[in-house]
Scaffold this active site. Structure first.
Site, PDB file in Angstrom:
ATOM      1  N   GLU A  41       0.892  -1.174   0.000  1.00  0.00           N
ATOM      2  CA  GLU A  41       0.000   0.000   0.000  1.00  0.00           C
ATOM      3  C   GLU A  41       0.926   1.218   0.000  1.00  0.00           C
ATOM      4  OE1 GLU A  41      -2.861   0.235   3.273  1.00  0.00           O
ATOM      5  OE2 GLU A  41      -2.662   2.415   3.245  1.00  0.00           O
ATOM      6  N   ARG A  45       1.722  10.136   0.634  1.00  0.00           N
ATOM      7  CA  ARG A  45       2.258  11.097   1.599  1.00  0.00           C
ATOM      8  C   ARG A  45       3.521  11.737   1.060  1.00  0.00           C
ATOM      9  NH1 ARG A  45       1.609   7.510   7.099  1.00  0.00           N
ATOM     10  NH2 ARG A  45      -0.417   6.729   6.460  1.00  0.00           N
ATOM     11  N   LYS A 129     -11.159   0.019   6.381  1.00  0.00           N
ATOM     12  CA  LYS A 129      -9.907   0.100   7.137  1.00  0.00           C
ATOM     13  C   LYS A 129     -10.275   0.595   8.539  1.00  0.00           C
ATOM     14  CE  LYS A 129      -5.543   2.682   7.214  1.00  0.00           C
ATOM     15  NZ  LYS A 129      -4.439   3.171   6.400  1.00  0.00           N
TER      16      LYS A 129
HETATM   17  C1  3PG Z   1      -1.479   4.031   7.828  1.00  0.00           C
HETATM   18  O1  3PG Z   1      -1.520   4.980   7.077  1.00  0.00           O
HETATM   19  O2  3PG Z   1      -2.113   3.007   7.589  1.00  0.00           O
HETATM   20  C2  3PG Z   1      -0.745   4.147   9.103  1.00  0.00           C
HETATM   21  O3  3PG Z   1       0.023   5.296   9.152  1.00  0.00           O
HETATM   22  C3  3PG Z   1       0.060   2.963   9.423  1.00  0.00           C
HETATM   23  O4  3PG Z   1       0.162   2.967  10.791  1.00  0.00           O
HETATM   24  P1  3PG Z   1       1.458   2.389  11.505  1.00  0.00           P
HETATM   25  O5  3PG Z   1       2.601   3.237  11.072  1.00  0.00           O
HETATM   26  O6  3PG Z   1       1.180   2.525  12.987  1.00  0.00           O
HETATM   27  O7  3PG Z   1       1.611   0.961  11.088  1.00  0.00           O
END
Ligand code: 3PG
Length: 212
Positions: A41, A45, A129
Site C-alpha cells: 500500500e 504522503r 480500514k
Molecule cells: C497508515 O496509514 O495506515 C498508518 O500510518 C500505518 O500505521 P502504523 O505506522 O502505525 O503501522
C-alpha cells in the site's frame, strides 16, 4: 473487484509504504516478493507515490499494489492512472469512494465508529480500514462493531505490530492487518532492502503461525 480484496485477505498482511524516491519502488518490490508478501500500500504522503505505484504496477502483476492515504478524488485519479489495484483512505469520504467506484477500483475507507461503518455500507462497501486501530479501541472495538455489522470485514491499521498482531488476526471479521512496521521508511531510504526482506519474512511467518 471482490477478487482484489480476496487476494488481500488471503495474504492477511498489508505493508504500508512511504517512499521518498520512486526509484526505491523496484528494489522494494523485489524485497516484498523475496520475503513472501507481494503486497504494498504505497501512500500518497510523498510526491513519489504515483511514480512508485507505476513502477511496481509496470512489473506485470507480481505485486498487488494499492494506493494509501488517498484523501481526494484527484488522488484517486492519479492512483488509478498509475496502476493502483486498490485504494485505501484514512477516513470515509463520499467523494473519494464514489470516484473510486466510477473507476471500478476497490476502495477501503477508514471507519472506526458505528456511524462511519454505516456510512461505508450506504456507499455499497463491506470492507473498511479500521484506522487508527490502536487508539480507536483496538481489537475489542472491532469485535464490538462486528456484532451489529455481521457482514463487514475490517482491515485494522495504525499501531499494529508483531506484539499485538495475534489479537487482530484472531477475529474472523478481520480480513487483513496493515502496518508500516514491515517496511520502515528509514530502512528503505538507507537502501537496507535485505533488512526489509527479513522483516517481511518474519511477519509472514508470524501470521502463518497465528492462522486459525
Ligand atoms: C497508515 O496509514 O495506515 C498508518 O500510518 C500505518 O500505521 P502504523 O505506522 O502505525 O503501522
Amino acid at each position: 473487484m471482490a477478487d482484489v480484496l480476496d487476494r488481500l485477505a488471503a495474504h492477511r498482511l498489508v505493508p504500508v509504504v512511504v517512499l521518498d524516491e520512486a526509484r526505491d519502488a523496484g528494489p522494494l518490490a523485489d524485497a516484498l516478493v523475496a520475503g513472501g508478501l507481494p503486497v504494498a500500500e504505497v501512500t500518497f504522503r510523498t510526491a513519489a507515490a504515483a511514480d512508485a505505484i507505476r513502477a511496481i504496477a509496470d512489473r506485470g502483476g507480481d505485486v498487488l499494489v494499492g494506493a494509501g492515504t488517498v484523501i481526494t478524488p484527484a488522488q484517486v485519479d492519479a492512483a488509478v492512472a498509475a496502476g493502483a489495484q486498490y485504494l485505501v483512505s484514512p477516513g470515509t469520504s463520499r467523494a473519494v469512494v464514489e470516484r473510486a467506484q466510477e473507476h471500478g477500483v476497490p476502495v477501503l475507507p477508514g471507519a472506526v465508529t458505528a456511524t462511519e461503518v454505516q456510512a461505508a455500507l450506504e456507499l455499497g462497501l463491506d470492507t473498511v480500514k479500521f484506522f487508527p486501530a490502536g487508539t480507536s479501541g483496538g481489537s475489542a472495538a472491532i469485535a464490538a462493531l462486528a456484532a451489529p455489522f455481521g457482514g463487514v470485514r475490517f482491515v485494522p491499521t495504525g499501531g499494529v505490530g508483531p506484539g499485538n498482531l495475534d489479537q487482530y488476526l484472531a477475529l474472523p471479521c478481520v480480513a487483513a492487518v496493515g502496518g508500516s512496521w514491515m517496511v520502515p521508511r528509514d530502512r528503505v531510504r538507507a537502501g537496507d532492502l535485505a533488512g526489509v526482506r527479513t522483516l517481511i519474512a518474519d511477519a509472514v511467518a508470524l501470521a502463518t503461525r497465528l492462522r486459525p
